[in-house]
Design a protein around this motif. Structure first.
Motif, PDB file in Angstrom:
ATOM      1  N   ASN A   1      44.737  47.948  31.088  1.00  0.00           N
ATOM      2  CA  ASN A   1      45.820  47.311  31.792  1.00  0.00           C
ATOM      3  C   ASN A   1      46.008  47.894  33.183  1.00  0.00           C
ATOM      4  O   ASN A   1      46.884  47.487  33.904  1.00  0.00           O
ATOM      5  N   GLU A   2      45.168  48.880  33.483  1.00  0.00           N
ATOM      6  CA  GLU A   2      45.213  49.443  34.828  1.00  0.00           C
ATOM      7  C   GLU A   2      44.382  48.621  35.812  1.00  0.00           C
ATOM      8  O   GLU A   2      44.432  48.845  37.007  1.00  0.00           O
ATOM      9  N   LEU A   3      43.636  47.650  35.298  1.00  0.00           N
ATOM     10  CA  LEU A   3      42.767  46.853  36.161  1.00  0.00           C
ATOM     11  C   LEU A   3      43.527  45.712  36.838  1.00  0.00           C
ATOM     12  O   LEU A   3      44.306  45.006  36.205  1.00  0.00           O
ATOM     13  N   LEU A   4      43.236  45.550  38.124  1.00  0.00           N
ATOM     14  CA  LEU A   4      43.789  44.438  38.882  1.00  0.00           C
ATOM     15  C   LEU A   4      42.769  43.310  38.920  1.00  0.00           C
ATOM     16  O   LEU A   4      41.593  43.554  39.166  1.00  0.00           O
ATOM     17  N   PRO A   5      43.192  42.082  38.705  1.00  0.00           N
ATOM     18  CA  PRO A   5      42.262  40.957  38.817  1.00  0.00           C
ATOM     19  C   PRO A   5      41.680  40.866  40.229  1.00  0.00           C
ATOM     20  O   PRO A   5      42.239  41.396  41.187  1.00  0.00           O
ATOM     21  N   ASP A   6      40.553  40.172  40.351  1.00  0.00           N
ATOM     22  CA  ASP A   6      39.863  40.008  41.641  1.00  0.00           C
ATOM     23  C   ASP A   6      40.816  39.614  42.749  1.00  0.00           C
ATOM     24  O   ASP A   6      41.655  38.731  42.586  1.00  0.00           O
ATOM     25  N   GLY A   7      40.664  40.283  43.890  1.00  0.00           N
ATOM     26  CA  GLY A   7      41.371  39.877  45.091  1.00  0.00           C
ATOM     27  C   GLY A   7      42.778  40.415  45.255  1.00  0.00           C
ATOM     28  O   GLY A   7      43.373  40.245  46.305  1.00  0.00           O
ATOM     29  N   LEU A   8      43.353  41.040  44.223  1.00  0.00           N
ATOM     30  CA  LEU A   8      44.707  41.574  44.364  1.00  0.00           C
ATOM     31  C   LEU A   8      44.643  43.011  44.878  1.00  0.00           C
ATOM     32  O   LEU A   8      43.893  43.819  44.367  1.00  0.00           O
ATOM     33  N   PRO A   9      45.449  43.332  45.903  1.00  0.00           N
ATOM     34  CA  PRO A   9      45.420  44.697  46.428  1.00  0.00           C
ATOM     35  C   PRO A   9      46.093  45.672  45.465  1.00  0.00           C
ATOM     36  O   PRO A   9      47.011  45.290  44.730  1.00  0.00           O
ATOM     37  N   PRO A  10      45.626  46.917  45.436  1.00  0.00           N
ATOM     38  CA  PRO A  10      46.240  47.914  44.542  1.00  0.00           C
ATOM     39  C   PRO A  10      47.603  48.347  45.068  1.00  0.00           C
ATOM     40  O   PRO A  10      47.729  49.331  45.767  1.00  0.00           O
ATOM     41  N   THR A  11      48.633  47.587  44.736  1.00  0.00           N
ATOM     42  CA  THR A  11      49.973  47.837  45.264  1.00  0.00           C
ATOM     43  C   THR A  11      50.814  48.715  44.347  1.00  0.00           C
ATOM     44  O   THR A  11      51.823  49.245  44.749  1.00  0.00           O
ATOM     45  N   MET A  12      50.409  48.837  43.100  1.00  0.00           N
ATOM     46  CA  MET A  12      51.177  49.640  42.150  1.00  0.00           C
ATOM     47  C   MET A  12      50.414  50.918  41.829  1.00  0.00           C
ATOM     48  O   MET A  12      49.200  50.914  41.697  1.00  0.00           O
TER      49      MET A  12
END
Length: 147
Positions: A1-12
């Motif tokens: 659940n630490e993975l961000l889907p493609d294209g989303l910036p690591p904001t959290m």
């Protein structure tokens, strides 16, 4: 659940971009006799959804490749290689029941590759590619015992 889907910036804090999925899909497309299926990111928070996704995937393919680990009662052939990068790699077999309409019961192969993108890529080349070639009877010359 630490993975961000493609294209989303690591904001959290604690979230990382999904580098393994696009990298491995691209790499698998270059392997002979391989048609990769993208299952997307499957959360490990919901065990029943994770299990149903894996079982459904095993009804649709001969080999399942995951990053981050798998444990659901399969026969583990090796876990934790004495190799860097790649130590947490695991290889399992699973007796598929053939639950999907038209699918047959068969032994399926599962590679649980490390979560580190470099480790996952190295292990795909060193372990998955030769396995896929062997399954299709087409080992490349660099793996031949006659050289």
């Amino acid at each position: 659940n630490e993975l961000l889907p493609d294209g989303l910036p690591p904001t959290m804090t604690g979230r990382i971009p999904d580098a393994n999925r696009p990298t491995l899909l691209s790499k698998l497309h270059t392997y002979r006799n391989c048609v990769p299926i993208d299952l997307g990111i499957v959360s490990d928070d919901d065990y029943s959804k994770l299990k149903s996704t894996i079982i459904s995937a095993l009804d649709s393919c001969d080999v399942l490749i995951s990053t981050g680990g798998v444990s659901m009662g399969a026969a583990v052939h090796f876990g934790r290689l004495h190799m860097k990068p790649g130590k947490p790699t695991t290889f399992l077999t699973w007796k598929s029941e053939g639950t999907r309409v038209g699918s047959k019961a068969a032994t399926k192969l599962i590679f649980a590759l490390p979560g580190n993108p470099v480790s996952a890529t190295v292990c795909a080349d060193l372990l998955v590619r030769p396995c896929l070639d062997m399954l299709h009877g087409s080992l490349p010359p660099e793996y031949s015992s006659e050289t």
